[in-house]
Design an enzyme around this catalytic site. Structure first.
Site, mmCIF file in Angstrom:
data_model
loop_
_atom_site.group_PDB
_atom_site.id
_atom_site.type_symbol
_atom_site.label_atom_id
_atom_site.label_comp_id
_atom_site.label_asym_id
_atom_site.label_seq_id
_atom_site.Cartn_x
_atom_site.Cartn_y
_atom_site.Cartn_z
ATOM 1 N N THR A 97 -24.278 -3.442 3.693
ATOM 2 C CA THR A 97 -23.450 -2.342 4.216
ATOM 3 C C THR A 97 -22.311 -2.833 5.103
ATOM 4 O O THR A 97 -21.399 -2.084 5.428
ATOM 5 C CB THR A 97 -24.306 -1.368 5.045
ATOM 6 O OG1 THR A 97 -24.863 -2.070 6.166
ATOM 7 C CG2 THR A 97 -25.408 -0.758 4.198
ATOM 8 N N CYS B 237 -32.036 0.875 16.602
ATOM 9 C CA CYS B 237 -31.308 1.840 15.768
ATOM 10 C C CYS B 237 -32.282 2.648 14.892
ATOM 11 O O CYS B 237 -33.144 2.073 14.228
ATOM 12 C CB CYS B 237 -30.297 1.131 14.872
ATOM 13 S SG CYS B 237 -29.298 2.275 13.872
ATOM 14 N N ARG C 289 -32.373 3.707 8.596
ATOM 15 C CA ARG C 289 -33.364 3.123 7.679
ATOM 16 C C ARG C 289 -33.378 1.601 7.793
ATOM 17 O O ARG C 289 -32.321 0.958 7.824
ATOM 18 C CB ARG C 289 -33.003 3.542 6.248
ATOM 19 C CG ARG C 289 -33.990 3.075 5.203
ATOM 20 C CD ARG C 289 -33.550 3.578 3.841
ATOM 21 N NE ARG C 289 -34.409 3.113 2.776
ATOM 22 C CZ ARG C 289 -34.234 3.391 1.504
ATOM 23 N NH1 ARG C 289 -33.207 4.139 1.131
ATOM 24 N NH2 ARG C 289 -35.065 2.924 0.582
ATOM 25 N N ARG D 78 -19.048 -4.212 10.945
ATOM 26 C CA ARG D 78 -18.488 -3.169 11.810
ATOM 27 C C ARG D 78 -19.624 -2.429 12.513
ATOM 28 O O ARG D 78 -20.747 -2.362 12.000
ATOM 29 C CB ARG D 78 -17.609 -2.197 11.029
ATOM 30 C CG ARG D 78 -18.322 -1.410 9.949
ATOM 31 C CD ARG D 78 -17.330 -0.540 9.169
ATOM 32 N NE ARG D 78 -18.008 0.323 8.208
ATOM 33 C CZ ARG D 78 -18.405 -0.040 7.015
ATOM 34 N NH1 ARG D 78 -18.184 -1.285 6.606
ATOM 35 N NH2 ARG D 78 -19.009 0.822 6.211
ATOM 36 N N CYS E 29 -22.218 0.185 13.963
ATOM 37 C CA CYS E 29 -22.915 1.363 13.449
ATOM 38 C C CYS E 29 -22.489 2.601 14.234
ATOM 39 O O CYS E 29 -22.447 2.582 15.469
ATOM 40 C CB CYS E 29 -24.427 1.160 13.593
ATOM 41 S SG CYS E 29 -25.413 2.613 13.168
#
Length: 358
Positions: free
Chosen positions: A37, A45, A48, A70, A72
């Protein structure tokens, strides 16, 4: 848990266990990036869990971003939780206060607080709107001003406040004190301020100027009241009515009040805090005829929570139009406040927009 402790004692398996357990003790000390991602998160966090083979660990946000990840949007790894932020700010302030007369190197401060220097400075800025260095400079200046107020001589005050040389103080005295240190120690007594008053489409404008630059702009309908306000602001200064001497300066102000743009910039002579200076710098970047919200300005300075501080800085702006606080509005579209009346604020914005369309 500190970054240093994690780096010295942990291994990838232990770090992965922290991610699986969403262990908050590791927040701020380690971050994980997900290759599928290109996003990096804090261990706690709630998103998932990724597959372990897709995870890469970092010890500060900068390293993760340099690697192409980048932040979250869910756990916001660049920010600290509110309670942790507050405690961090308190710890930084205490450390600065203890060392205000002998500047504390950032490396030493980060070691003392057990946090990466960049992360520490960023978290402090998000909460206060200024960097740790700017806060330390503001506290040193406050110590210097207090010493002057108690009638210490300038040289003694300079070195007791932790400045390495007198040149650094005098170099910035105009921007930070609004006058030289010697004059400030006398409460501004003897400072000569010229002023002029002229009519314009929405009333009367008063312009006040020291030898350094513009120190005041006042708008209203009663010239006597504008003069009275100036006298109350500078009770010990020598005020000189000088319409003819300030003709060109006043012309610049009046043209701005009528909405003209791209005019020559004139020097200003105002006393500000470190945070006010940063707010005013942002205000001067807003194009004529456009607006920004208090929250947008606060966000640029490090955090939306500072919008009230931004509003206060706008409200205490002594050089209206030259520092365009009229270009800041509320998030709901309302005009917000304006020291010289909302009608004048709306009129000024409308004139600027009209002038841009020509």
């Amino acid at each position: 848990m500190s970054t240093a402790a994690v780096m010295q004692s942990s291994n990838p398996a232990e770090l992965w266990d922290a991610v699986v357990a969403r262990n908050r003790k590791f927040d701020g000390a380690v971050y994980y990036g997900v290759s599928t991602t290109s996003i990096y998160c804090r261990p706690s966090c709630p998103s998932r869990r990724p597959k372990p083979e897709n995870v890469q660990f970092f010890f500060d946000p900068e390293s993760a971003e340099r690697a192409g990840f980048r932040a979250c949007l869910r756990c916001k790894p660049r920010e600290l939780p509110g309670s942790e932020k507050l405690q961090l700010v308190r710890n930084v302030c205490r450390a600065v206060e203890k060392n205000v007369d002998s500047p504390l190197p950032m490396k030493q401060l980060s070691a003392e607080l057990k946090m990466n220097a960049a992360t520490l400075d960023r978290a402090f800025k998000q909460s206060t709107g200024i960097t740790i260095k700017q806060y330390a400079e503001a506290r040193r200046l406050s110590l210097f001003k207090t010493a002057l107020r108690f009638r210490q001589d300038v040289t003694t005050a300079i070195y007791e406040a932790g400045y390495n040389s007198s040149s650094r103080v005098y170099e910035h005295s105009n921007a930070r004190l609004g006058m030289t240190p010697a004059a400030y120690s006398k409460g501004g007594n003897g400072i000569r301020i010229r002023y002029a008053i002229a009519p314009y489409s929405a009333g009367r404008a008063l312009l006040a100027v020291t030898e350094k630059g513009i120190c005041g702009v006042k708008l209203g309908s009663d010239p006597d009241r504008l003069i009275h306000e100036l006298e109350g602001e500078y009770p010990k200064a020598e005020l000189v009515h000088a319409d003819s001497e300030l003709r060109d300066w006043m012309s610049n102000l009046l043209r701005r009040l009528e909405g003209e743009i791209d005019l020559p910039e004139l020097p200003v002579d105002v006393r500000t805090t470190a945070f006010q200076r940063r707010v005013y710098e942002e205000l001067r970047r807003i194009p004529a005829g456009e607006t920004r919200t208090y929250s947008q300005i606060a966000k640029k300075l490090g955090g939306e929570s500072g919008r009230r501080a931004v509003a206060r800085a706008c409200a205490t702006n002594n050089v209206a139009v030259f520092i365009p606080c009229h270009r800041v509005v509320r998030s709901d579209g309302g005009m917000g406040g304006y020291r010289w009346g909302l009608d004048r604020k709306e009129d000024l914005l409308a004139r600027e927009r009209q002038y841009r369309r020509r």
